[in-house]
Design a protein around this motif. Structure first.
Motif, short mmCIF file in Angstrom:
data_model
loop_
_atom_site.label_atom_id
_atom_site.label_comp_id
_atom_site.label_asym_id
_atom_site.label_seq_id
_atom_site.Cartn_x
_atom_site.Cartn_y
_atom_site.Cartn_z
N GLU A 65 0.83 -1.21 0.00
CA GLU A 65 0.00 0.00 0.00
C GLU A 65 0.86 1.26 0.00
OE1 GLU A 65 -2.70 -1.21 3.38
OE2 GLU A 65 -4.17 -0.36 2.00
N GLN A 69 0.86 3.96 -3.08
CA GLN A 69 0.42 5.33 -2.84
C GLN A 69 1.52 6.36 -3.03
OE1 GLN A 69 -1.18 5.13 1.13
NE2 GLN A 69 -2.83 3.73 0.56
N ASN A 70 2.73 5.92 -3.33
CA ASN A 70 3.85 6.83 -3.56
C ASN A 70 3.63 7.61 -4.86
OD1 ASN A 70 6.44 7.86 -4.46
ND2 ASN A 70 7.36 6.59 -2.85
N VAL A 74 3.47 6.19 -8.82
CA VAL A 74 2.27 6.36 -9.64
C VAL A 74 2.62 7.07 -10.95
CG1 VAL A 74 0.04 7.51 -9.79
CG2 VAL A 74 0.69 6.35 -7.68
N SER A 161 -1.78 -4.33 -4.06
CA SER A 161 -2.56 -3.11 -3.87
C SER A 161 -2.66 -2.35 -5.18
CB SER A 161 -1.92 -2.21 -2.81
OG SER A 161 -1.87 -2.87 -1.56
N ALA A 163 -2.65 0.82 -7.63
CA ALA A 163 -2.06 2.16 -7.77
C ALA A 163 -3.08 3.04 -8.48
CB ALA A 163 -0.75 2.10 -8.54
#
Length: 359
Positions: A65, A69-70, A74, A161, A163
């Motif tokens: 995650e 979420q970076n 992304v 997860s 992106a």
């Protein structure tokens, strides 16, 4: 044979049978207690590995995650910049592997194709939609997926997860940990051996298919390959619906083998987790106890038989024999009705026993 000796033989048989029944009951209770103890011990041993797997599972999902979420990650996935993403993720994978044994860091595109395997950057582009349901589920649900899944690299404890670019899924991030590392750590703390065997029908092939259903289970990882190869040849490695404990002999050692169903992230049985523990010490102690019980029982038989026969002879047989001899020799008056009955009983019993012996 005199009545006294025959009664002594009967008494010894009854006493011996009583001690034998008591010894058998003691043995049965001891064996049941030992089996229960061995089962509890090996279940506790297997719990060490399942606990380690649970902790690793939570760790992988948190890292997947964070990476997904970076913003830089992304942006690189969105731009399709594989070299830049590889350069950024190499030190991340090295750190994850050193600190937590994680050896899988894999990025997929929105159309469920392999975008970057950080440990093997030259290997990409495969369609994963048919062989990686965890990736497909994370892509469609946009929720993290975690648990066991078999990939082209083999079985790993994985977390996937999505992106996101706003409300749009642009890819998925996968982090995984090798079960081999977890099993070696569990062996160090328990002294037991662990192995994972997989059902071939769930093992993906490089061509996008799966293995044949019904084939023998395939070893994926173990702490002692020779031990588990021997157990499989002995027919002890198989799929099970629940925990199954078997005690077997191997190289003069007594081995307890517990088979547990191996479930993937969706709850499907994909193989078996095997725990093998050496119970030679416990079995040896039980056998020593059994020998002690037998010795004590035999000693008790001899002592009890001696005491019983000495008591009967001193207080019953000898006085009656002396009285009967006096009556027959005329040293005292005619026998009473009770004594006559005793003499007839003695003579009749003697004749009956002699006749049965001759027959």
């Amino acid at each position: 044979m005199k009545l006294e000796r025959r009664i002594s033989v009967i008494a010894s048989l009854i006493l011996g049978a009583t001690l034998a029944i008591g010894g058998w009951m003691l043995y049965s209770d001891g064996r049941a207690a030992l089996s229960d103890s061995e089962k509890k011990e090996i279940e506790a041993t297997s719990l060490v590995l399942t606990t380690a797997m649970s902790q690793a599972e939570n760790l992988t999902v948190s890292h997947s995650e964070l990476i997904a979420q970076n913003p830089d990650v992304v942006a690189l996935i969105k731009a399709g910049d594989r070299p830049a993403l590889l350069e950024k993720m190499k030190p991340v994978l090295a750190s994850l592997k050193l600190e937590a044994g994680m050896d899988v860091l894999h990025f997929q595109t929105a159309d469920i194709k392999s975008f970057l395997r950080v440990w093997a950057p030259e290997d990409f582009g495969q369609d994963l939609s048919k062989i990686r349901p965890m990736v497909l589920a994370a892509n469609r649900s946009r929720k993290p997926q975690k648990g066991l899944e078999i990939g082209l690299k083999g079985l790993s404890l994985r977390a996937v997860s999505a992106a996101m670019d706003g409300d749009r899924v642009i890819g998925t991030v996968e982090v995984g940990v090798s079960l081999k590392m977890l099993m070696e750590a569990s062996k160090s703390s328990t002294g037991a051996d662990f192995a994972i065997f997989l059902d071939p029908q769930y093992i993906p092939t490089a061509k996008g298919g799966f293995g044949e259903r019904g084939e023998k289970l395939q070893p994926d990882a173990s702490t002692d390959s020779a031990l588990f190869d021997g157990l499989q040849q002995g027919g002890l490695i198989k799929l099970s619906r629940g925990p199954e404990l078997t005690i077997t002999k191997r190289d003069a050692a007594t081995i307890g083998v517990m088979t547990r169903p191996l479930l993937d992230y969706s709850g499907k049985v994909i193989g078996a987790m095997i725990v093998a523990r050496d119970f030679s010490t416990e079995e040896g102690a039980f056998r020593a106890t059994l020998v002690t019980v037998i010795v004590v029982a035999l000693s008790g038989l001899m002592i009890a038989f001696g005491v019983i026969m000495a008591t009967l002879r001193a207080f019953v047989f000898r006085p009656l024999e002396e009285l009967a001899d006096d009556l027959q020799s005329g040293r005292i008056g005619a026998p009473t009705t009770a004594l006559s009955a005793y003499l007839k009983l003695r003579d009749g019993a003697g004749r009956a026993l002699r006749n049965s012996g001759d027959a």
